[in-house]
Structures are given as C-alpha cells and as structure tokens.
Write an enzyme that holds these catalytic residues in place. Structure first.
Site, PDB file in Angstrom:
ATOM      1  N   LYS A   1       0.393   5.276  -6.170  1.00  0.00           N
ATOM      2  CA  LYS A   1      -0.588   5.262  -7.270  1.00  0.00           C
ATOM      3  C   LYS A   1      -1.488   6.495  -7.203  1.00  0.00           C
ATOM      4  O   LYS A   1      -1.690   7.202  -8.183  1.00  0.00           O
ATOM      5  CB  LYS A   1      -1.407   3.965  -7.174  1.00  0.00           C
ATOM      6  CG  LYS A   1      -2.491   3.739  -8.199  1.00  0.00           C
ATOM      7  CD  LYS A   1      -3.823   4.356  -7.889  1.00  0.00           C
ATOM      8  CE  LYS A   1      -4.452   3.985  -6.582  1.00  0.00           C
ATOM      9  NZ  LYS A   1      -4.966   2.656  -6.492  1.00  0.00           N
TER      10      LYS A   1
ATOM     11  N   GLU B   1      -6.460   1.567 -13.724  1.00  0.00           N
ATOM     12  CA  GLU B   1      -5.971   2.776 -13.053  1.00  0.00           C
ATOM     13  C   GLU B   1      -4.731   3.321 -13.761  1.00  0.00           C
ATOM     14  O   GLU B   1      -4.614   4.530 -13.999  1.00  0.00           O
ATOM     15  CB  GLU B   1      -5.655   2.487 -11.584  1.00  0.00           C
ATOM     16  CG  GLU B   1      -6.926   2.210 -10.781  1.00  0.00           C
ATOM     17  CD  GLU B   1      -6.674   1.946  -9.301  1.00  0.00           C
ATOM     18  OE1 GLU B   1      -7.625   2.054  -8.526  1.00  0.00           O
ATOM     19  OE2 GLU B   1      -5.527   1.615  -8.915  1.00  0.00           O
TER      20      GLU B   1
ATOM     21  N   CYS C   1       0.817  -1.206   0.000  1.00  0.00           N
ATOM     22  CA  CYS C   1       0.000   0.000   0.000  1.00  0.00           C
ATOM     23  C   CYS C   1       0.856   1.263   0.000  1.00  0.00           C
ATOM     24  O   CYS C   1       0.684   2.143  -0.833  1.00  0.00           O
ATOM     25  CB  CYS C   1      -0.936  -0.003   1.209  1.00  0.00           C
ATOM     26  SG  CYS C   1      -1.823   1.540   1.388  1.00  0.00           S
TER      27      CYS C   1
ATOM     28  N   GLU D   1     -26.383  14.641  -5.373  1.00  0.00           N
ATOM     29  CA  GLU D   1     -27.788  14.817  -4.991  1.00  0.00           C
ATOM     30  C   GLU D   1     -28.692  13.868  -5.782  1.00  0.00           C
ATOM     31  O   GLU D   1     -29.768  13.493  -5.338  1.00  0.00           O
ATOM     32  CB  GLU D   1     -28.249  16.261  -5.182  1.00  0.00           C
ATOM     33  CG  GLU D   1     -28.318  16.736  -6.613  1.00  0.00           C
ATOM     34  CD  GLU D   1     -28.784  18.193  -6.713  1.00  0.00           C
ATOM     35  OE1 GLU D   1     -29.887  18.488  -6.249  1.00  0.00           O
ATOM     36  OE2 GLU D   1     -28.026  19.023  -7.251  1.00  0.00           O
TER      37      GLU D   1
ATOM     38  N   ASP E   1      -3.388  -9.721   2.285  1.00  0.00           N
ATOM     39  CA  ASP E   1      -3.359 -10.320   0.937  1.00  0.00           C
ATOM     40  C   ASP E   1      -2.808 -11.744   0.930  1.00  0.00           C
ATOM     41  O   ASP E   1      -3.091 -12.496  -0.001  1.00  0.00           O
ATOM     42  CB  ASP E   1      -2.497  -9.460   0.000  1.00  0.00           C
ATOM     43  CG  ASP E   1      -3.165  -8.145  -0.372  1.00  0.00           C
ATOM     44  OD1 ASP E   1      -4.225  -7.825   0.204  1.00  0.00           O
ATOM     45  OD2 ASP E   1      -2.627  -7.435  -1.241  1.00  0.00           O
TER      46      ASP E   1
ATOM     47  N   CYS F   1      -1.242   1.671  -3.270  1.00  0.00           N
ATOM     48  CA  CYS F   1      -2.239   2.742  -3.115  1.00  0.00           C
ATOM     49  C   CYS F   1      -1.655   4.150  -3.038  1.00  0.00           C
ATOM     50  O   CYS F   1      -2.137   5.057  -3.727  1.00  0.00           O
ATOM     51  CB  CYS F   1      -3.052   2.519  -1.835  1.00  0.00           C
ATOM     52  SG  CYS F   1      -3.448   0.809  -1.507  1.00  0.00           S
TER      53      CYS F   1
ATOM     54  N   HIS G   1     -27.718  20.679  -2.890  1.00  0.00           N
ATOM     55  CA  HIS G   1     -27.797  21.276  -4.218  1.00  0.00           C
ATOM     56  C   HIS G   1     -26.885  22.483  -4.363  1.00  0.00           C
ATOM     57  O   HIS G   1     -26.775  23.256  -3.419  1.00  0.00           O
ATOM     58  CB  HIS G   1     -29.255  21.711  -4.468  1.00  0.00           C
ATOM     59  CG  HIS G   1     -29.500  22.211  -5.841  1.00  0.00           C
ATOM     60  ND1 HIS G   1     -29.538  21.364  -6.928  1.00  0.00           N
ATOM     61  CD2 HIS G   1     -29.708  23.459  -6.316  1.00  0.00           C
ATOM     62  CE1 HIS G   1     -29.768  22.082  -8.019  1.00  0.00           C
ATOM     63  NE2 HIS G   1     -29.873  23.350  -7.684  1.00  0.00           N
TER      64      HIS G   1
ATOM     65  N   TYR H   1      -8.269  -3.750 -11.602  1.00  0.00           N
ATOM     66  CA  TYR H   1      -8.046  -2.460 -10.940  1.00  0.00           C
ATOM     67  C   TYR H   1      -6.761  -1.793 -11.449  1.00  0.00           C
ATOM     68  O   TYR H   1      -6.748  -0.639 -11.833  1.00  0.00           O
ATOM     69  CB  TYR H   1      -7.778  -2.666  -9.446  1.00  0.00           C
ATOM     70  CG  TYR H   1      -8.902  -2.918  -8.503  1.00  0.00           C
ATOM     71  CD1 TYR H   1      -9.500  -4.164  -8.403  1.00  0.00           C
ATOM     72  CD2 TYR H   1      -9.319  -1.914  -7.633  1.00  0.00           C
ATOM     73  CE1 TYR H   1     -10.496  -4.398  -7.464  1.00  0.00           C
ATOM     74  CE2 TYR H   1     -10.303  -2.143  -6.686  1.00  0.00           C
ATOM     75  CZ  TYR H   1     -10.891  -3.394  -6.609  1.00  0.00           C
ATOM     76  OH  TYR H   1     -11.861  -3.615  -5.677  1.00  0.00           O
TER      77      TYR H   1
END
Ligand code: NDP
Length: 451
Positions: free
Chosen positions: A50, A181, A42, A439, A302, A47, A434, A177
């Site tokens: 990345k 990415e 990570c 929304e 993992d 992560c 809004h 993924y």
C-alpha cells in the site's frame, strides 16, 4: 508430559513471526505454520505494498509542482505493469527476509494450514499432528464484503495489488482507513475514482475536524466522494459493472472495490472444540496478557481484534514472550498509540479526538489550518491542520492531530511527548524549527475553543 515443541505458532504475519523468532533466540523450541505467504497482511497485502502504491501515486502531482518551481518537466504515462513487477519482486524479497529470520533463529516452519485439536495439539493440512506446551494463535484477519446481489464481481484490498491493468474508473465502498487510502492511490495513478460511504463523514472514530479537512481535500483533488450513500446491487454489463446506489444513482464502473472492514481468521480452526472463546466478529477473546481461557493457548494481533495495527501485533508478540518464556508477566499497553492514515493528505494522530475528549472532561482546543509554503508556492490550494486537545485540569495534551504531507513522520515524534504526558506548556517552551509546517504545533497561543 513431553511435547514436540515448547511453542507452536499458527500464522506467519507480524505478530506470529516476532514471537516465534524472539522466543527461539532465547533457546525455546519453536515451530510455526503458515498456509499462505510469510510476512502476513502487512508485508504481502497491506501496509508495505500500500505504501509503495502511495509513493507511486504521489508522483503525478509532483510534475506540476516541479514546473511551478521552474523545472521543464513533462508528465508521462504511468506504467502499471512495470511498477507491479517491481512491487512484487520487492514483496518476494521481503518474504525471503521473513523466512530467513525464522530459519536463522532455529524456528521450524511448516508451509501449510494448521488447526487446533486439543489444548496442546495442532493438526497440519497433511494430517500430521504436532504437540506443544504453548500455542500462539496469530492468524490475522481478512477483508469482508457485504452480502448484496453481485458482490462477487467486486474486489478487496487483497486483489488490488494484482490487477492485470489499471481500471479507467473505480468505485470504492467504505469510509475507513483502507477505502480512503485507496481512493487517494487510485486517483493519483490516474484512475477516475468514486467513493461511496454510508455514514455522514469518512473515517468514523477520528477527530471530526481532521476527518472534515481530509474529505474536503480529497474532493478538491478530484475524488468523487458521496457521503450517506451505499451500494444496493451490482451486475455485469458488458465489460463494466453496473451499480445501483441508495441515492438513486445507476452507474457503470470498470472496477468496484469493497473496503468494508475485516474479520479475524478463526473459521474452521477447531477453536470452539478446544474451548477457546470468541466474540461476535469471531475474534479470539484474551486477557491483558493475550491468554485465552485455555491456559496453554494465547493469541496476538488482528485475530484478537484489539487494535489492528502491525506495531501493536509485534508488541503483543513480544509481551507474550516476556510473560510466558521470561517469567516476566507483561501487559500490552494499548494507550496513546500514534498512528498514520496514508490518505492524501496524510493524517497523523495520537490520543483523543476533540469530541471524545470533551465527553470526558473540560478541554481547550488549539488548532491552526494554513497553506504550507512548498505547496502554496506551487499554486496548490491545499491546507494542512495542526491541532492539540488539552485538558483544562492537568494541562496535559490529550490528543494531537495533524493533516499534512509527512504527518505520519511527524506524529511518531509528537507521540513520544504525548506518551510522556507533556503539557501544553511543555509544547510551548519547545523552540520552533523554522521554517517548517510542524513548528505550528509549538506556536499556537490562544485556544480556538474551550468547553
Ligand atoms: P474499517 O473498519 O476501518 O472501515 C470499514 C468501513 O466500511 C467503514 O467505513 C464502515 O462503515 C464500512 N462498512 C462496513 N460494513 C459495510 C457495509 N455492509 N456496507 C457499506 N459500508 C460498510 O476497516 P478497513 O477495512 O478500512 O481497515 C481495517 C483495519 O485495518 C483498520 O481498522 C486498521 O486498524 C487497519 N488498517 C490500518 C492502516 C493504517 O494504519 N494506515 C491502513 C489500513 C488498515 P461505518 O463507519 O459506518 O461502520
């Protein structure tokens, strides 16, 4: 019998470090071995770098947007080398934070490989042996490349953060993924990007409409996505890599990146000899409490190939500490995990996709796809998607799928509602914020499909 430690953790990634430091903070005598860098996939090669690359890559589109809003900006060049220097300085800083967390909680660390000798003993690379009442396997995983001629010329997500210079063009193999990415990242950084995926649509396992829109948007932005296409062979040709594909194409690329899945790091760990069972991919087999068949040995993250996400590994580490050291047996809840995929546009998703849900029970689907105000004003054609999959019987929202800038941030909050068992009517009675994109998630009146 007395042991050197109460707990010996193998692996200094998200799961291992969390378990080690929380246990140590409770007064447990803990040691941890890490053969590479602290922080694991990570922080060091996943992560974190990345996401920083996603941020870097997004600025290219912002110049045109800013001009559309009246700013007199000129696009300049992207300086990979200055970004890379800063990126690695940040990773060094984070590794330092991980090391400090362990040290300040009294965890003894060994910067070397450890392998199992028996149910209570590990052997370090320097030959010394350490005993512990409990051993936690948290070795993580690594990228795998397919076995094809010339594959060694390619790189994986491990190497992409260390390139000396950005390639002019890149071929990315895979549709998961990581492939999707990095296709967005490379394209955004100005690299001509081609992606081969062997299946009919990228991101297998996710909601079909979501996958379809993201693929469309990736193509629209200029990524050359080839579905139903795989690589057959590759070889060096001058400075380039020659690639032959299943669709008959023969092309030259500066760089080929494989994002073809990951494997648990269980090779040569002595696990078979100790009696720890492993599955087909080499993943450590554990029960709901992360315990292996050998009572003193547990595994998280993992290396167990359950849900391969950092926050899940952290929760598994915490549940392990609760179970083993706090006398409070705790199963990890792997249901309804919200997650983001940092494609461009981003995906935020929680729960079941439409197809998966429809197989289980009668459902209603509420969905809307539109051009968001900010991008539309700037002249961009891109669309976003807001989608709810609702149980007809209970009215509960079974799945929420968002494709939009910031979808990762949105799904964290929608995830709370879905996890609490919110119904469609709970969403409906929430007042819209809004003007926002999100929304739309509380203003969808009629189902677009019903099964
Ligand atoms: P995935 O398992 O998600 O995807 C692997 C891809 O490679 C699939 O498209 C697969 O195709 C394809 N593939 C596998 N073998 C071959 C082959 N021999 N030839 C060609 N294609 C092949 O793995 P990733 O490496 O993308 O990611 C690993 C895990 O890391 C993810 O599952 C996720 O848990 C985690 N992750 C999470 C992120 C996030 O939360 N944002 C980001 C990055 C990773 P097919 O579909 O046909 O099997």
């Amino acid at each position: 019998m007395s042991f050197d430690y109460d707990l010996f953790v193998i692996g200094g990634g998200s799961g291992g470090v969390r378990a080690a430091r929380v246990a140590a903070a409770d007064g447990v005598k803990v040691a941890l071995a890490e053969e590479d860098r602290y922080g694991g996939t990570c922080v060091i090669r996943g992560c974190v770098p990345k996401k920083l690359m996603v941020f870097a890559s997004e600025y290219s589109g912002m110049v045109d947007d800013a001009r559309a809003y009246g700013w007199d900006f000129q696009a300049g060049d992207f300086d990979w080398s200055s970004f890379k220097t800063k990126l690695h300085a940040e990773l060094d800083r984070l590794e330092g934070v991980y090391r400090n967390i362990l040290a300040s909680n009294g965890v003894e660390t060994f910067d070397q490989r450890a392998r199992m000798v028996d149910a209570h003993t590990v052997e370090l690379a320097d030959g010394s042996k350490k005993t512990a009442k409990h051993i936690l396997l948290a070795m993580g995983g690594r990228p795998v490349m397919p076995d094809l001629p010339g594959a060694e010329l390619g790189i994986t997500s491990n190497e992409i953060f260390h390139l000396d210079k950005l390639p002019e063009d890149i071929l990315i193999i895979g549709g998961g993924y990581i492939a999707c990415e990095f296709a967005g990242i490379m394209h955004g950084l100005g690299v001509k990007t081609t992606q081969y995926y062997r299946g009919a649509q990228i991101l297998r396992g996710f909601d079909d409409e979501t996958r379809g829109l993201v693929c469309e948007e990736m193509c629209q932005r200029g990524i050359d996505v080839h579905l139903g296409t795989n690589i057959l062979e590759m070889c060096k040709e001058g400075d380039k890599i020659w690639v032959k594909a299943t669709n008959g194409d023969e092309r030259l690329f500066d760089q080929v990146m494989f994002a073809t899945g990951r494997r648990p790091n269980t090779d040569n760990m002595g696990l078979e000899d100790v009696g720890v069972a492993m599955g087909r991919k080499g993943e450590v087999t554990v029960d709901d409490y992360s315990q292996t068949g050998v009572p003193s040995i547990f595994a998280v993250g993992d290396v167990t190939d359950r849900v391969n996400l950092t926050p899940v590994a952290i929760r598994e580490g915490m549940a392990f500490v609760e179970t083993v050291f706090r006398g409070n047996p705790t199963k990890v809840d792997h249901e309804l995990i919200p997650t983001a995929i940092f494609t461009q546009p981003e995906i935020g998703t929680v729960g079941l996709g439409e197809e998966e849900a429809a197989e289980q029970e009668p459902i209603e689907v509420y969905a809307t796809s539109f051009k968001p105000m900010q991008q539309s004003f700037a002249g961009r054609a891109e669309r976003v998607l807001m989608k709810l999959v609702v149980s007809k019987a209970t009215r509960k929202v079974l799945g929420c799928h968002i494709v939009a800038p910031g979808a990762g941030e949105m799904i964290q909050l929608a995830g709370v509602a879905v996890k609490m068992g919110a119904t469609k009517e709970d969403f409906d009675r929430t007042v819209a914020v809004h003007p926002t994109m999100s929304e739309e998630i509380v203003t969808m009146k009629a189902p677009v499909r019903s099964t």
